[in-house]
Design a protein around this motif. Sequence first.
Motif: not given
Length: 663
Positions: A385, A395, A408, A388, A382, A392-393, A411
């Motif tokens: 990050i 990092y 990237k 988001s 976390e 997508s999330v 999902s």
Amino acid sequence: MFFHRFLFNSPTHLFLLLILTTSSTNSADSSDKNSPSGPEINITKRISFPDFSPNNPRTINQDISLLGSAAISTENGCVHIPETNLQYSAGRAIFSSPIRMLDPNTRTPASFTTTFSFQFKNPSNTSGYTSGGLSFIIVPDEFTVGRAGPWLGMLNDACEDEYKEVAVEFDTRMNPEFGDPNDNHVGVNLGSIVSAAAVDASGFGVHLNDGSVHRAWITYDGPRKFLEIYLGPDGTVPPTRAIYSGNLDLSPYLNEYMFIGFSGSTGHNHTQVHSICSWNFTSVSKAFLRVPSSESCETKITLDSYKVVPSKTPSSFYIFVAVVVLLLVIMVNLYFNGKRKERNDSDEIAVVPKGKQRLSPPNRARKFSLAEISSATRGFGELQILGSDARSVTYKGTLLYGCNVVVKRFSSKFFSSRASDRRILIKEIKAIGKIRHPNIVSMRGWCFDRQETIVVYDFVPNGSLDKWLFGFGVLPWTRRFKVVKDVAEALSYLHSKDLAHKNVKTSSVFLDISFRALLGDFGFLLSSMESTRFESLVSQKVDVFEFGVLVLEVVSGRGRRSEPGELDLLDLAWAMHESEEKAKLVDRRMGPVVNPDQAIRVLEIGLMCTLNDNKGRPSMEEVVEYLNLERPIPDLPQSRPVSLFPYSSTTGLCSGYSCTPFK
């Protein structure tokens, strides 16, 4: 090779590798500390290329590595970068063996002297215009090609922030953003495209692009840290006056062993052929002999730069433990490989073939394993990050060799059950991965592992443009104008490759350490439900439209969205145009240093980009020409067109004037 592949096949193996590396390093370090220094000696290296013809023994033995657009001409026996009239290309000619350039114990650079003859030729169809230049380079590797355009092929896309490089550039194009004095200068570059020192060659009677053969003499005294550069006609002795001389410490930009050679590049609109016809190089580096111990003979004296095997051998107990651990690791690896094979065999889609992969240069996008990505992002922690959204999330990650990247992770719930959707996405990601442009964030690679779809980009240190426009500080007008031009160049290049960005907005534009704008965060197709609409509605035309809105944001310093009851930025801009009050839209925070005529001109270009496709909306190629004053701007309509938006809002695909698929 087997050992390398075996160790990196799982996190357990990586852990074992770290243990082995640490123990061996500690042993070597302890041996070095216990080794007394002996007498000082000189290590000398000489290189001679009277020419680069096929009859030269060094050429036959492939002592020169040709990368990118570099090639040897059979007509005149010279190295050409590029070989022919190639637009926007880069190449390098590198001596194949590394040269010792630094004593790691004393941090003393090697002394060297080099001389070479070179010539710049302009193809007949360029009408005298030139673009690019040539550099003598000292770099850490022999397989990477730097950037094209004004970057002279010097900078490395693989790991730019940590890339050690020394160069002497002979540049025939003026780039004010790099601090160039004119279009005929010699510069000394230390790990950056911005020269640490630049000299106007015209003051010494030298015109680099006059078509004649020039000769350069470069001398560096390592212990004194003193550099001299002479420049004159070929076939003569060095001039009495150096074009540059001064104290310069190269040690922070050198490894113990480096590669030497030449790099060159050309730009988009005009090209130039750079030729190196002869080259001599001599280096002398200091080293120390080791004093032999009483247990060894004098014939076993070795250079201090080499590692010595530890004299103390481990006990049989430790050997036994190491063997047991290694056997356990092998058994665990075989077990998990069997499980992985069973899962892969049961998958409906074989996303990436299991065939043997070719190793690619570090400036090319490549496949990452999920273990590599997980390690880089600390297990997708976390704290890593950056942002988001629903799809997508993102990092921040650090690869094993130290480069920072942006990861990237898409999902999986946005993929349909049909195999074609994921194949289309993979094909699109790989197409973008081939793109290399100075104003586009380079894609480092991807990971397609079972249901994981991950894209890895270069990390840009200054963050996204929206944070500079609407957050901390105030960007001056000169930088804002440069941002607009950089983004236009990036989109024009993408469109010339039959690609589209599909996500043009201020949060997709990033600023590097020199505030050069790079376009990133591409939009990608994520489901078959959107595919038809995506292909028909979101295209290069929408890129132009969204670029126009971005231009309005840059000039005004306002976001495209507004507070309830207020006009959106695009509505406000057209209202100001109708009342001939466009000057009021220019961001007042920039103060009196703004160029009002230039700002209004850019504002008009932005409005033109938001016209209907059949009512005057330009292409990105035309936009670049408008910004560079290469063609006049057509007159805007006096009032806002009745049907401004490119697509009907009744479809529900576009909200207001924004038709970008990802918000």
